[in-house]
Design a protein around this motif. Structure first.
Motif, PDB file in Angstrom:
ATOM      1  N   ALA A  50      -4.923  -3.340   5.166  1.00 30.67           N
ATOM      2  CA  ALA A  50      -5.876  -2.282   4.833  1.00 30.67           C
ATOM      3  C   ALA A  50      -6.212  -2.311   3.350  1.00 30.67           C
ATOM      4  N   GLU A  51      -5.205  -2.510   2.513  1.00 29.00           N
ATOM      5  CA  GLU A  51      -5.448  -2.606   1.070  1.00 29.00           C
ATOM      6  C   GLU A  51      -6.374  -3.769   0.756  1.00 29.00           C
ATOM      7  N   ASN A  54      -9.889  -2.953   1.627  1.00 19.90           N
ATOM      8  CA  ASN A  54     -10.471  -1.827   0.894  1.00 19.90           C
ATOM      9  C   ASN A  54     -10.653  -2.051  -0.588  1.00 19.90           C
ATOM     10  N   SER A  68      -5.799   3.887   1.879  1.00 19.61           N
ATOM     11  CA  SER A  68      -5.368   2.811   2.773  1.00 19.61           C
ATOM     12  C   SER A  68      -4.195   3.261   3.635  1.00 19.61           C
TER      13      SER A  68
END
Length: 235
Positions: A50-51, A54, A68
């Motif tokens: 997710a990081e 993003n 995140s």
């Protein structure tokens, strides 16, 4: 003054003060919150992905990390994360913003030793408010001729900043714990790049050392930097 060197740039997080250890602790707390939905390693892997996704949207720093975590919680619960879980994630995100300041050994002494002979520039990425807060708490602010908080660190970033605060990248040095952000793009810009490894480095900052580059150096601690600068001057 070393071989025409006029400007030395310093990274902040995990170069001048501790940072990653607080993110790791928060990640462990996050995994505990979601322990009914996966083992800690699986939760951490989902968070890292997710990081990665993003970064282009939220940039670097605690706020993007918190968003995140929320996104990951929604994913691993199949959209069923209760408000209490989201509230707890926001709570640990706020705690991360308020973690205690801990400068690394030799940071103040190194800056003091070099500040009289060189332009000293802080070049860090992350959340503007949080980085300004950490700098103020560190007590290191008076050593810097300029403070630059940037969205990312690319070769053009260093060319621009070393033109602005010195005599161009060829007469500048960048010092930091991240090969990917502090060293490689600075070398590509034409500067010296000095790697100061930290035992904890974020997975997305890993890269291979450019050992073949004649302007690359690696030291174990910041305290070794003044001697290194002197050696470059004598070369």
């Amino acid at each position: 003054m070393a071989a025409g060197l006029s400007t030395i740039g310093f990274d902040a997080d995990d170069t001048l003060w501790q940072n990653e250890q607080f993110f790791r602790f928060t990640e462990q707390e996050f995994a505990k919150i979601l322990e009914d939905h996966g083992d800690p390693d699986a939760i951490s892997a989902r968070l890292l992905e997710a990081e990665r996704r993003n970064l282009g949207h939220y940039g670097f720093g605690v706020k993007g990390f918190t968003l995140s975590m929320i996104e990951t919680a929604i994913e691993v619960t199949d959209g069923q994360a209760p408000a209490s879980v989201i509230g707890r994630i926001l709570e640990i995100g706020r705690s991360l913003m308020n973690h205690p300041m801990e400068t690394l050994p030799g940071a103040a002494e190194t800056l003091e030793a070099l500040a009289g002979d060189y332009r000293i520039v802080l070049i860090t990425k992350g959340d503007l408010f949080h980085q300004e807060k950490k700098l103020a708490q560190s007590g290191l602010g008076d050593f810097f001729d300029a403070i630059e908080i940037v969205s990312d660190k690319k070769p053009h970033t260093y060319r621009t900043l070393f033109d602005r605060h010195g005599n161009g990248p060829e007469r500048a040095m960048m010092v930091g714990n991240s090969l990917k952000s502090d060293v490689l793009p600075a070398l590509e810009a034409g500067s010296w790049g000095v790697h100061v490894p930290h035992p904890l480095t974020w997975a997305l900052e890993h890269a291979d050392a450019p050992s073949e580059n004649q302007r690359f150096r690696e030291i174990e601690t910041l305290a070794e930097l003044p001697e290194l600068v002197d050696l470059i001057a004598q070369a």
